[in-house]
Structures are given as structure tokens and as C-alpha cells.
Design a protein around this motif. Structure first.
Motif, mmCIF file in Angstrom:
data_model
loop_
_atom_site.group_PDB
_atom_site.id
_atom_site.type_symbol
_atom_site.label_atom_id
_atom_site.label_comp_id
_atom_site.label_asym_id
_atom_site.label_seq_id
_atom_site.Cartn_x
_atom_site.Cartn_y
_atom_site.Cartn_z
ATOM 1 N N GLU A 19 -12.424 -9.232 9.762
ATOM 2 C CA GLU A 19 -11.945 -10.693 9.500
ATOM 3 C C GLU A 19 -10.584 -10.713 9.465
ATOM 4 O OE1 GLU A 19 -13.953 -11.701 5.699
ATOM 5 O OE2 GLU A 19 -15.830 -10.814 6.467
ATOM 6 N N LEU A 20 -9.571 -9.588 9.565
ATOM 7 C CA LEU A 20 -8.262 -9.560 9.550
ATOM 8 C C LEU A 20 -7.775 -10.065 10.880
ATOM 9 C CD1 LEU A 20 -7.519 -6.302 7.312
ATOM 10 C CD2 LEU A 20 -7.958 -8.621 6.779
ATOM 11 N N GLU A 21 -6.929 -10.824 10.674
ATOM 12 C CA GLU A 21 -6.186 -11.234 12.046
ATOM 13 C C GLU A 21 -4.909 -10.416 12.326
ATOM 14 O OE1 GLU A 21 -5.195 -15.428 11.577
ATOM 15 O OE2 GLU A 21 -6.772 -15.815 10.329
ATOM 16 N N ILE A 22 -4.821 -10.454 13.509
ATOM 17 C CA ILE A 22 -3.623 -9.511 14.095
ATOM 18 C C ILE A 22 -2.249 -10.197 13.580
ATOM 19 C CG2 ILE A 22 -2.614 -8.726 16.145
ATOM 20 C CD1 ILE A 22 -5.503 -8.505 17.267
ATOM 21 N N GLY A 23 -1.225 -9.407 13.341
ATOM 22 C CA GLY A 23 0.102 -9.961 12.908
ATOM 23 C C GLY A 23 0.312 -10.441 11.613
ATOM 24 N N VAL A 24 -0.794 -10.768 10.755
ATOM 25 C CA VAL A 24 -0.873 -11.229 9.511
ATOM 26 C C VAL A 24 -0.488 -10.316 8.574
ATOM 27 C CG1 VAL A 24 -1.953 -12.618 7.687
ATOM 28 C CG2 VAL A 24 -2.140 -13.270 10.237
ATOM 29 N N GLU A 25 0.389 -10.436 7.560
ATOM 30 C CA GLU A 25 0.754 -9.603 6.357
ATOM 31 C C GLU A 25 -0.227 -9.870 5.265
ATOM 32 O OE1 GLU A 25 4.905 -9.962 5.603
ATOM 33 O OE2 GLU A 25 5.442 -8.679 7.343
ATOM 34 N N TYR A 26 -0.943 -9.087 4.944
ATOM 35 C CA TYR A 26 -1.919 -9.040 3.758
ATOM 36 C C TYR A 26 -1.473 -8.343 2.572
ATOM 37 C CZ TYR A 26 -5.266 -11.042 7.297
ATOM 38 O OH TYR A 26 -5.851 -11.753 8.277
ATOM 39 N N PRO A 27 -0.962 -9.103 1.553
ATOM 40 C CA PRO A 27 -0.359 -8.224 0.559
ATOM 41 C C PRO A 27 -1.315 -7.152 -0.325
ATOM 42 C CG PRO A 27 -0.077 -10.549 0.062
ATOM 43 C CD PRO A 27 -0.955 -10.321 1.383
ATOM 44 N N VAL A 28 -0.788 -6.186 -0.588
ATOM 45 C CA VAL A 28 -1.669 -4.943 -1.245
ATOM 46 C C VAL A 28 -1.463 -5.090 -2.655
ATOM 47 C CG1 VAL A 28 -2.190 -2.657 -0.996
ATOM 48 C CG2 VAL A 28 -1.533 -3.784 1.126
ATOM 49 N N ALA A 29 -2.528 -4.721 -3.468
ATOM 50 C CA ALA A 29 -2.428 -4.607 -4.956
ATOM 51 C C ALA A 29 -2.660 -3.209 -5.223
ATOM 52 C CB ALA A 29 -3.430 -5.381 -5.568
ATOM 53 N N SER A 30 -2.151 -2.843 -6.639
ATOM 54 C CA SER A 30 -2.451 -1.686 -7.156
ATOM 55 C C SER A 30 -2.154 -0.434 -6.295
ATOM 56 C CB SER A 30 -3.847 -1.525 -7.437
ATOM 57 O OG SER A 30 -4.252 -2.526 -8.365
ATOM 58 N N ASN A 31 -1.074 -0.279 -5.460
ATOM 59 C CA ASN A 31 -0.202 0.615 -4.790
ATOM 60 C C ASN A 31 1.183 0.608 -4.758
ATOM 61 O OD1 ASN A 31 -0.502 2.814 -3.082
ATOM 62 N ND2 ASN A 31 -2.183 2.095 -1.938
ATOM 63 N N HIS A 32 1.578 1.709 -4.472
ATOM 64 C CA HIS A 32 3.216 1.719 -4.322
ATOM 65 C C HIS A 32 3.514 2.527 -2.978
ATOM 66 C CE1 HIS A 32 2.328 5.466 -6.321
ATOM 67 N NE2 HIS A 32 3.509 5.967 -6.037
ATOM 68 N N CYS A 33 4.842 2.240 -2.667
ATOM 69 C CA CYS A 33 5.503 3.239 -1.662
ATOM 70 C C CYS A 33 5.902 4.333 -2.115
ATOM 71 C CB CYS A 33 6.549 2.595 -1.051
ATOM 72 S SG CYS A 33 7.678 3.099 0.208
ATOM 73 N N ARG A 34 5.375 5.708 -1.371
ATOM 74 C CA ARG A 34 5.925 6.999 -1.659
ATOM 75 C C ARG A 34 7.288 7.254 -1.493
ATOM 76 N NH1 ARG A 34 2.869 10.500 2.588
ATOM 77 N NH2 ARG A 34 3.851 12.194 1.485
ATOM 78 N N TYR A 35 8.271 6.277 -0.673
ATOM 79 C CA TYR A 35 9.378 6.679 -0.458
ATOM 80 C C TYR A 35 10.395 5.919 -1.412
ATOM 81 C CZ TYR A 35 7.314 8.464 3.896
ATOM 82 O OH TYR A 35 6.530 9.143 4.312
ATOM 83 N N CYS A 36 9.985 4.547 -1.949
ATOM 84 C CA CYS A 36 11.058 3.933 -2.785
ATOM 85 C C CYS A 36 10.272 3.505 -4.098
ATOM 86 C CB CYS A 36 11.539 2.605 -1.873
ATOM 87 S SG CYS A 36 10.475 1.247 -1.524
ATOM 88 N N GLN A 37 9.103 3.512 -4.185
ATOM 89 C CA GLN A 37 8.334 3.373 -5.298
ATOM 90 C C GLN A 37 7.882 1.676 -5.392
ATOM 91 O OE1 GLN A 37 6.913 5.626 -6.634
ATOM 92 N NE2 GLN A 37 7.882 7.226 -5.366
ATOM 93 N N SER A 38 8.433 1.027 -4.637
ATOM 94 C CA SER A 38 8.357 -0.383 -4.689
ATOM 95 C C SER A 38 6.718 -0.622 -4.536
ATOM 96 C CB SER A 38 8.851 -1.050 -3.406
ATOM 97 O OG SER A 38 8.423 -2.361 -3.337
ATOM 98 N N THR A 39 6.374 -1.819 -5.341
ATOM 99 C CA THR A 39 4.892 -2.130 -5.032
ATOM 100 C C THR A 39 4.797 -3.296 -4.206
ATOM 101 O OG1 THR A 39 5.264 -3.545 -6.966
ATOM 102 C CG2 THR A 39 4.428 -1.425 -7.350
ATOM 103 N N ASP A 40 5.720 -3.693 -3.495
ATOM 104 C CA ASP A 40 5.567 -4.885 -2.571
ATOM 105 C C ASP A 40 5.169 -4.423 -1.059
ATOM 106 O OD1 ASP A 40 5.782 -7.371 -1.419
ATOM 107 O OD2 ASP A 40 7.986 -7.516 -1.658
ATOM 108 N N LEU A 41 3.826 -4.109 -0.936
ATOM 109 C CA LEU A 41 3.243 -3.536 0.225
ATOM 110 C C LEU A 41 2.367 -4.841 0.934
ATOM 111 C CD1 LEU A 41 2.107 -0.176 -1.021
ATOM 112 C CD2 LEU A 41 4.406 -0.556 -0.054
ATOM 113 N N VAL A 42 2.509 -4.384 2.401
ATOM 114 C CA VAL A 42 1.654 -5.359 2.834
ATOM 115 C C VAL A 42 0.828 -4.604 3.892
ATOM 116 C CG1 VAL A 42 2.734 -7.484 2.621
ATOM 117 C CG2 VAL A 42 3.531 -6.058 4.549
#
Length: 82
Positions: A19-42
């Protein structure tokens, strides 16, 4: 789908892969970036070219959907598995 959505778990996004559309950014919950620790992932679905050929010598190109996890904090992008 709208770009301004509520964050969803990666497992939920994977369960609705078709159901996911190509090119659309879907925000991700309960996760973080392993490089900068940001939780703003898509999660972004992209098309990747897949070379192939038809019978004989005629070359064709097809595309396949692949998931990418992108950090909005540092810009790092990781190619996922399907």
C-alpha cells in the motif's frame, strides 16, 4: 497519502508494504538513527532499475520497489531488505 502523517512502527509499515506509495516519506516511530541518534526518521519507497532481456537480443529494463530508511537529522540513508 499525505506527507504529514502520524509516525508508524517499522513493522506496521512493512506489513502494509503493497500500500506504500513511491516517493512518499512515511514517518517512523520508536526508532533512532545509529549515526546521530535523531528520532526523526522516515521510510521512503524508491524504484531501482533491474536489467534484463527478452528472448533474443532485445534488452529491457524493469524496476523494483525498495525501502530506504532516511534520517532527517543527518541525512544518512540506508537501503532496506524486501
Amino acid at each position: 497519502m499525505s506527507e504529514n502523517q502520524d509516525p508508524r512502527e517499522l513493522g506496521d509499515l512493512a506489513a502494509h508494504w503493497d500500500e506504500l506509495e513511491i516517493g512518499v516519506e512515511y514517518p517512523v516511530a520508536s526508532n533512532h538513527c545509529r549515526y546521530c541518534q535523531s528520532t526523526d526518521l522516515v521510510l521512503v519507497v524508491k524504484l531501482e532499475a533491474m536489467p534484463g532481456s527478452l528472448a533474443g537480443v532485445q534488452v529491457k529494463t524493469s524496476a523494483r520497489k525498495w525501502p530506504y530508511l532516511r534520517c532527517k537529522g543527518c541525512g544518512h540513508e540506508s537501503r532496506g531488505q524486501q
